[in-house]
Design an enzyme around this catalytic site. Structure first.
Site, PDB file in Angstrom:
ATOM      1  N   HIS A  92      -0.269  10.905  32.487  1.00 27.51           N
ATOM      2  CA  HIS A  92      -1.100  10.758  32.728  1.00 27.51           C
ATOM      3  C   HIS A  92      -0.877  12.421  32.540  1.00 27.51           C
ATOM      4  O   HIS A  92      -1.733  13.061  31.129  1.00 27.51           O
ATOM      5  CB  HIS A  92      -1.812  10.498  33.696  1.00 27.51           C
ATOM      6  CG  HIS A  92      -2.220   8.897  33.962  1.00 27.51           C
ATOM      7  ND1 HIS A  92      -2.144   8.336  34.879  1.00 27.51           N
ATOM      8  CD2 HIS A  92      -2.931   8.327  32.700  1.00 27.51           C
ATOM      9  CE1 HIS A  92      -3.130   7.980  35.054  1.00 27.51           C
ATOM     10  NE2 HIS A  92      -2.885   7.586  33.756  1.00 27.51           N
ATOM     11  N   LYS A 152     -11.576  -3.706  37.013  1.00 20.97           N
ATOM     12  CA  LYS A 152     -10.802  -2.837  37.949  1.00 20.97           C
ATOM     13  C   LYS A 152     -10.850  -2.551  39.030  1.00 20.97           C
ATOM     14  O   LYS A 152     -12.319  -2.249  38.784  1.00 20.97           O
ATOM     15  CB  LYS A 152      -9.685  -2.262  37.158  1.00 20.97           C
ATOM     16  CG  LYS A 152      -8.772  -2.084  36.716  1.00 20.97           C
ATOM     17  CD  LYS A 152      -8.326  -0.692  36.428  1.00 20.97           C
ATOM     18  CE  LYS A 152      -7.447  -1.026  35.090  1.00 20.97           C
ATOM     19  NZ  LYS A 152      -6.346   0.244  34.272  1.00 20.97           N
ATOM     20  N   ARG A 200       1.572   3.401  25.300  1.00 20.51           N
ATOM     21  CA  ARG A 200       2.564   3.541  25.301  1.00 20.51           C
ATOM     22  C   ARG A 200       3.717   2.757  25.103  1.00 20.51           C
ATOM     23  O   ARG A 200       4.539   2.999  24.324  1.00 20.51           O
ATOM     24  CB  ARG A 200       3.067   2.756  27.188  1.00 20.51           C
ATOM     25  CG  ARG A 200       2.363   4.366  28.382  1.00 20.51           C
ATOM     26  CD  ARG A 200       1.924   3.424  29.844  1.00 20.51           C
ATOM     27  NE  ARG A 200       0.980   2.610  29.510  1.00 20.51           N
ATOM     28  CZ  ARG A 200       0.495   1.820  30.597  1.00 20.51           C
ATOM     29  NH1 ARG A 200       0.912   2.015  31.999  1.00 20.51           N
ATOM     30  NH2 ARG A 200      -0.877   1.642  30.505  1.00 20.51           N
ATOM     31  N   SER A 234      -0.090   3.779  36.120  1.00 18.74           N
ATOM     32  CA  SER A 234      -0.965   3.924  38.318  1.00 18.74           C
ATOM     33  C   SER A 234      -0.112   2.508  38.733  1.00 18.74           C
ATOM     34  O   SER A 234      -0.205   2.750  40.413  1.00 18.74           O
ATOM     35  CB  SER A 234      -1.880   3.733  37.802  1.00 18.74           C
ATOM     36  OG  SER A 234      -2.245   4.928  37.394  1.00 18.74           O
TER      37      SER A 234
HETATM   38  O1  PNS Z   1      -7.592   3.846  32.717  1.00 17.55           O
HETATM   39  P1  PNS Z   1      -8.107   2.416  32.540  1.00 17.55           P
HETATM   40  O2  PNS Z   1      -8.338   1.594  33.290  1.00 17.55           O
HETATM   41  O3  PNS Z   1      -7.062   1.699  30.971  1.00 17.55           O
HETATM   42  O4  PNS Z   1      -9.108   3.314  31.573  1.00 17.55           O
HETATM   43  C1  PNS Z   1     -10.528   2.587  30.814  1.00 17.55           C
HETATM   44  C2  PNS Z   1     -11.921   3.077  31.474  1.00 17.55           C
HETATM   45  C3  PNS Z   1     -11.899   3.472  32.305  1.00 17.55           C
HETATM   46  C4  PNS Z   1     -11.443   4.256  30.267  1.00 17.55           C
HETATM   47  C5  PNS Z   1     -12.531   2.542  30.366  1.00 17.55           C
HETATM   48  O5  PNS Z   1     -13.129   1.119  31.162  1.00 17.55           O
HETATM   49  C6  PNS Z   1     -14.121   2.933  30.159  1.00 17.55           C
HETATM   50  O6  PNS Z   1     -14.217   4.289  29.056  1.00 17.55           O
HETATM   51  N1  PNS Z   1     -15.090   2.795  31.106  1.00 17.55           N
HETATM   52  C7  PNS Z   1     -16.308   3.876  31.021  1.00 17.55           C
HETATM   53  C8  PNS Z   1     -17.268   2.916  30.273  1.00 17.55           C
HETATM   54  C9  PNS Z   1     -17.529   2.357  29.109  1.00 17.55           C
HETATM   55  O7  PNS Z   1     -17.867   3.122  28.163  1.00 17.55           O
HETATM   56  N2  PNS Z   1     -17.026   0.960  28.747  1.00 17.55           N
HETATM   57  C10 PNS Z   1     -17.196   0.794  27.078  1.00 17.55           C
HETATM   58  C11 PNS Z   1     -15.763   1.624  26.647  1.00 17.55           C
HETATM   59  S1  PNS Z   1     -15.722   0.983  25.007  1.00 17.55           S
END
Ligand code: PNS
Length: 162
Positions: A17, A41, A90, A128
């Site tokens: 990150h 999650k 990745r 992570s």
């Molecule tokens: O590190 P991650 O868990 O892969 O990140 C995913 C994340 C947090 C970026 C994604 O779930 C997100 O954007 N969450 C915010 C809520 C949202 O806007 N959801 C719609 C995205 S299309």
């Protein structure tokens, strides 16, 4: 002023990150590392703990800040007048999910561009969840997370098994 947002769970932030953050900070005037809610999650670390780790890891980067938001990323972008979403890729296996999110975010905020930065080869395997698993099972996470927060993350993960 070009502002980019780098969203994620950051549970916890890894050196993969941090590499993406450093590279994004050279491309944009301002980068916000955003602890966001992933409904799929259940995080190990609290939002405050994750924000604290990020803040310490980015201390030397003057145009990078950390924030948390529990709503839609597209709404946060509009609030902060940010026009770019940074994502690290990745492997090909990341792509389908990331592409779906990029399209959804583009629908929700047509001004938003998702920019994918390729992970460095040495970080391709890193995640992570891998850090949490190694730490919780008593292994060393040295070199996997930013050095400033290594001990605190190791201790927190080890407390989980003791
Ligand atoms: O590190 P991650 O868990 O892969 O990140 C995913 C994340 C947090 C970026 C994604 O779930 C997100 O954007 N969450 C915010 C809520 C949202 O806007 N959801 C719609 C995205 S299309």
């Amino acid at each position: 002023m070009r502002t980019a947002v780098y969203p994620g769970s950051f549970d916890p932030i890894t050196i993969g990150h941090l590499d993406i953050i450093e590279r994004a900070s050279r491309l944009f005037d301002q980068v916000i590392v955003l602890v966001s809610r992933n409904p799929d999650k259940s995080p190990f670390f609290t939002v405050d703990a994750r924000l604290g780790f990020i803040s310490r890891a980015i201390a030397a980067l003057p145009n990078v800040s950390a924030d948390a938001f529990s709503g839609l990323l597209a709404d946060y972008l509009k609030q902060r007048k940010a026009t770019a979403i940074i994502k690290g890729l990745r492997a090909v296996s990341d792509f389908e999910y990331e592409f779906q999110m990029a399209l959804a975010n583009k629908t929700l905020d047509p001004a938003a561009e998702t920019i994918f930065l390729a992970a460095q080869a040495k970080n391709m395997y890193l995640s992570s969840s891998l850090v949490r698993q190694i730490g919780a099972l008593g292994g060393s996470i040295k070199g996997l997370v930013p050095v400033e927060i290594e001990n605190d993350i190791q201790t927190a993960l080890q407390e989980e098994i003791s």
